[in-house]
Design an enzyme around this catalytic site. Structure first.
Site, PDB file in Angstrom:
ATOM      1  N   GLU A 267      -3.473  -7.084  -0.453  1.00 22.96           N
ATOM      2  CA  GLU A 267      -4.492  -5.791  -0.701  1.00 22.96           C
ATOM      3  C   GLU A 267      -4.694  -5.634  -2.281  1.00 22.96           C
ATOM      4  O   GLU A 267      -3.945  -4.709  -2.753  1.00 22.96           O
ATOM      5  CB  GLU A 267      -4.252  -4.451  -0.107  1.00 22.96           C
ATOM      6  CG  GLU A 267      -4.488  -4.547   1.648  1.00 22.96           C
ATOM      7  CD  GLU A 267      -4.502  -3.237   2.258  1.00 22.96           C
ATOM      8  OE1 GLU A 267      -5.726  -3.345   2.747  1.00 22.96           O
ATOM      9  OE2 GLU A 267      -3.996  -2.421   1.514  1.00 22.96           O
TER      10      GLU A 267
ATOM     11  N   HIS B  32       1.796   0.718   1.467  1.00 26.11           N
ATOM     12  CA  HIS B  32       0.397   0.682   1.179  1.00 26.11           C
ATOM     13  C   HIS B  32       0.135   1.344  -0.259  1.00 26.11           C
ATOM     14  O   HIS B  32       0.991   2.194  -0.759  1.00 26.11           O
ATOM     15  CB  HIS B  32      -0.285   1.577   2.043  1.00 26.11           C
ATOM     16  CG  HIS B  32      -1.663   1.307   2.135  1.00 26.11           C
ATOM     17  ND1 HIS B  32      -2.497   2.019   1.082  1.00 26.11           N
ATOM     18  CD2 HIS B  32      -2.519   0.660   2.622  1.00 26.11           C
ATOM     19  CE1 HIS B  32      -3.761   1.771   1.298  1.00 26.11           C
ATOM     20  NE2 HIS B  32      -3.929   1.020   2.342  1.00 26.11           N
TER      21      HIS B  32
ATOM     22  N   TRP C 143      -6.565   3.680   9.882  1.00 27.76           N
ATOM     23  CA  TRP C 143      -7.334   4.990   9.872  1.00 27.76           C
ATOM     24  C   TRP C 143      -7.177   5.718   8.732  1.00 27.76           C
ATOM     25  O   TRP C 143      -8.006   6.611   8.419  1.00 27.76           O
ATOM     26  CB  TRP C 143      -7.273   5.470  11.116  1.00 27.76           C
ATOM     27  CG  TRP C 143      -7.983   4.861  12.246  1.00 27.76           C
ATOM     28  CD1 TRP C 143      -8.598   3.609  12.396  1.00 27.76           C
ATOM     29  CD2 TRP C 143      -8.168   5.229  13.749  1.00 27.76           C
ATOM     30  NE1 TRP C 143      -9.038   3.394  13.454  1.00 27.76           N
ATOM     31  CE2 TRP C 143      -8.616   4.525  14.240  1.00 27.76           C
ATOM     32  CE3 TRP C 143      -7.625   6.566  14.364  1.00 27.76           C
ATOM     33  CZ2 TRP C 143      -8.807   4.663  15.628  1.00 27.76           C
ATOM     34  CZ3 TRP C 143      -7.950   6.866  15.444  1.00 27.76           C
ATOM     35  CH2 TRP C 143      -8.522   5.868  16.405  1.00 27.76           C
TER      36      TRP C 143
HETATM   37  P1  PGA Z   1     -10.712  -0.653   2.868  1.00 31.42           P
HETATM   38  O1  PGA Z   1      -9.345  -0.052   2.990  1.00 31.42           O
HETATM   39  O2  PGA Z   1     -10.990  -1.699   3.983  1.00 31.42           O
HETATM   40  O3  PGA Z   1     -11.377   0.679   3.230  1.00 31.42           O
HETATM   41  O4  PGA Z   1     -10.752  -1.066   1.674  1.00 31.42           O
HETATM   42  C1  PGA Z   1      -8.004  -1.147   3.362  1.00 31.42           C
HETATM   43  C2  PGA Z   1      -6.786  -0.432   3.087  1.00 31.42           C
HETATM   44  O5  PGA Z   1      -6.609   0.348   2.267  1.00 31.42           O
HETATM   45  O6  PGA Z   1      -5.963  -0.873   3.846  1.00 31.42           O
END
Ligand code: PGA
Length: 251
Positions: free
Chosen positions: A169, A91, A9
């Site tokens: 990611e 992250h 979130w």
């Molecule tokens: P997003 O974010 O799905 O809005 O691209 C993913 C994240 O940063 O964990």
């Protein structure tokens, strides 16, 4: 194995009332899906009211009994005692924040160790800032994994102590980036294979970066990901529920 779908979130929403609305709408459906493990990671301040099972970050040390002098921080022990089970670590928005110094590989490595030792599962985020044609980005990701997992005891890679999950990611694919665009299942598949080779261990790999109901199936079934880390779309209950239902259709 159940698919793992994690909602990140970030700094949303701004009221507990709205947090409850989103959480409860998702929970109603998530509880009925037998092939999906749903984890919602709200901001720390809502964890206890929602009884959520995921946190977005953690402090890098577990202070000795009695606590420690670390203003503003939250320890793995606090999270564990609250019923949290999963912690997102590393992250890209914490590695490369828009303002101020970001987290180093060393800090991330410490956070991973502390969190595993506290008996929590780690969702370790890796991903390149840009995709080049020379496959340099593969080395970049390899390096992040090596540094993050430096001196992590072997037992944490295997059940029952095992609590490691990798979230791939690519930074350029995260929806908050200018011109963000999700990766495609073919190249995510290549990355999943690459990560498995680097690890030489069987741990779940998730995809994150502009995940939506439209592309979720591709990442789960074509790219063979074990789950998804969802940002923006996890705040829109009807869309997040669509993603959960897609994941639940796994054979
Ligand atoms: P997003 O974010 O799905 O809005 O691209 C993913 C994240 O940063 O964990």
């Amino acid at each position: 194995m159940k698919k793992i779908i994690i909602a990140n979130w970030k700094l949303n929403p701004q009221t507990l009332k709205e947090a409850k609305r989103i959480f409860n709408s998702v929970k109603k459906v998530a509880g009925r899906l037998s092939k999906v493990e749903t984890v919602i990671c709200p901001p720390f301040v809502y964890l206890s009211a929602l009884r959520a099972t995921g946190a977005q970050d953690v402090f890098y040390e577990n202070p000795p009994a009695g606590g420690g002098a670390y203003t503003g921080e939250i320890s793995a022990a606090m999270l564990k005692n609250l019923g949290v089970k999963y912690v997102i670590i590393g992250h890209s928005e914490r590695r490369y924040p828009p303002v101020g110094g970001g987290e180093t590989d060393e800090i991330i490595n410490k956070k991973i160790k502390t969190t595993l030792e506290a008996g929590l599962k780690v969702v370790f985020c890796v991903g390149e800032k840009k995709r080049d044609g020379e496959d340099e980005y593969l080395n970049f990701v390899r390096n992040q994994i090596k540094e993050g997992f430096k001196n992590i005891p072997k037992k944490f890679f295997n059940p029952p102590a095992g609590g490691l999950i990798i979230a791939y990611e690519p930074v350029w694919a995260i929806s908050s980036q200018k011109r963000a665009k999700a990766d495609n299942p073919e190249s995510a598949f290549k990355m999943a294979i690459f990560i498995k080779r680097v690890l030489l261990q069987k741990i779940p790999i998730l995809y994150g970066g502009s995940v939506s109901p439209e592309n979720a199936g591709g990442f789960l079934f074509k790219a063979g990901m074990n789950g998804l880390l969802v940002g923006g779309q996890s705040l829109i209950p009807e869309n997040f529920i669509k993603i959960l239902k897609i994941a639940n259709n796994t054979k």
